[in-house]
Design an enzyme around this catalytic site. Structure first.
Site, mmCIF file in Angstrom:
data_model
loop_
_atom_site.group_PDB
_atom_site.id
_atom_site.type_symbol
_atom_site.label_atom_id
_atom_site.label_comp_id
_atom_site.label_asym_id
_atom_site.label_seq_id
_atom_site.Cartn_x
_atom_site.Cartn_y
_atom_site.Cartn_z
ATOM 1 C CG HIS A 1 -3.213 -4.497 2.711
ATOM 2 N ND1 HIS A 1 -2.172 -4.200 3.925
ATOM 3 C CD2 HIS A 1 -3.496 -3.282 2.291
ATOM 4 C CE1 HIS A 1 -2.142 -3.035 4.141
ATOM 5 N NE2 HIS A 1 -2.829 -2.436 3.156
ATOM 6 C CD GLU B 1 -1.782 -7.746 4.895
ATOM 7 O OE1 GLU B 1 -1.991 -6.751 5.255
ATOM 8 O OE2 GLU B 1 -1.087 -7.958 3.636
ATOM 9 C CB CYS C 1 -0.955 -0.016 1.227
ATOM 10 S SG CYS C 1 -2.323 1.038 0.915
#
Length: 302
Positions: free
Chosen positions: A215, A217, A94
């Site tokens: 992202h 994760e 990000c």
């Protein structure tokens, strides 16, 4: 990161810490993610010709992002440049990807919707941020062949489609990609969603230089810890692999130091350590049970 064998050392965002980054050495990898917008003056002189009304609207819609934190910018840009100077593994997620691009001379869209999406056809428009759905909002990206992202998600890039669905929670993004980088994924509106440096990517040899706008994760199925794709953890696994390899390479390159001649300062340290050991034994065995001469406790024993 811990699960894959790395120990995170968090650098605090406090005034002046950018001048003390040497105290965190040795650094075997840098991972940066999330945060406010980067100060526009760091990548361009003017904010892309946006009108005063448009700028006001952007600041109102994205108030939590547009509050610039110059101290954070300074810390993170210094870390990114440290990695570039020493070939230290770097993973930017990000904002971390935007920091990397700016550190290498690239630029950003001050607001993707105002600057990029308005010039797209209806079928190309992408909603990059949904404040009501942080984790569940997704949009499609097209993966570039023969890139790390292609390798990680290859089992789902079949039939020539080369697309995956990624989470999205940002209003800025890469405008001009720095020359050293190669794109790994594009959104339908043309925004670069992932990039890497092919000359600085070989995890087995301690090389890793990458930025992802999304992202991985957080890409998990609703109310579950299961990832959307098995390849989601790969960026972190490969980054840690590179950090471990970099550490080994760094350690092997250091020459074995010659035996140091004990000077007065070293002797003083030995006395303090010896005194501390005596004090520890007194504490461990019970106060008063093992008396020592006061002269044996040098300054520092307390």
């Amino acid at each position: 990161m811990v699960g894959y064998g790395a120990v995170p050392v968090i650098i605090p965002r406090v005034s002046g810490v950018h001048r003390l980054l040497d105290s965190f050495e040795p650094i075997h990898g840098v991972f940066l993610c999330e945060g406010e917008d980067i100060d526009p003056s760091l990548y361009e002189n003017e904010v892309s010709g946006l009108s005063a009304e448009e700028l006001e609207e952007i600041r109102r819609l994205h108030a939590s992002y547009t509050a610039i934190d110059k101290e954070k910018d300074s810390i993170e840009l210094r870390l990114a440049k440290l990695c570039l100077e020493r070939n230290i593994p770097y993973l930017g997620i990000c904002r971390g990807s935007q920091i990397l691009n700016v550190a290498c001379g690239g630029s950003l869209y001050f607001d993707v919707e105002k600057e990029l999406s308005k010039s797209c056809s209806v079928g190309q428009k992408v909603k990059h941020i949904d404040y009501d759905n942080y984790d569940s909002h997704r949009h499609v990206v097209k993966v570039v062949e023969n890139t790390p992202l292609h390798i990680w998600f290859k089992d789902f890039l079949e039939g020539g489609k080369m697309v995956i669905w990624v989470n999205s929670y940002h209003h800025q993004g890469v405008k001009r990609l720095a020359e050293r980088f190669v794109p790994m994924a594009f959104a339908p509106d043309g925004l670069v969603e992932g990039f890497y440096d092919p000359d600085a990517y070989n995890p087995e040899e301690g090389k890793f230089m990458m930025g992802l706008q999304f992202h991985p994760e957080r890409m998990r199925k609703p109310d579950s810890e299961e990832f959307d794709y098995p390849g989601c953890p790969s960026a972190y696994q490969e980054f840690v692999k590179a950090a471990i390899a970099y550490q080994k390479k760094l350690n092997s390159s250091k020459s074995v130091p010659k035996a140091l001649k004990l000077d007065q300062e070293m002797e003083k340290r030995k006395k303090i350590i010896r005194s501390f050991s005596l004090a520890k034994n007194i504490y461990a065995t019970g106060r008063g049970t093992h008396l020592v001469k006061e002269s044996e406790l040098e300054v520092g024993a307390d």
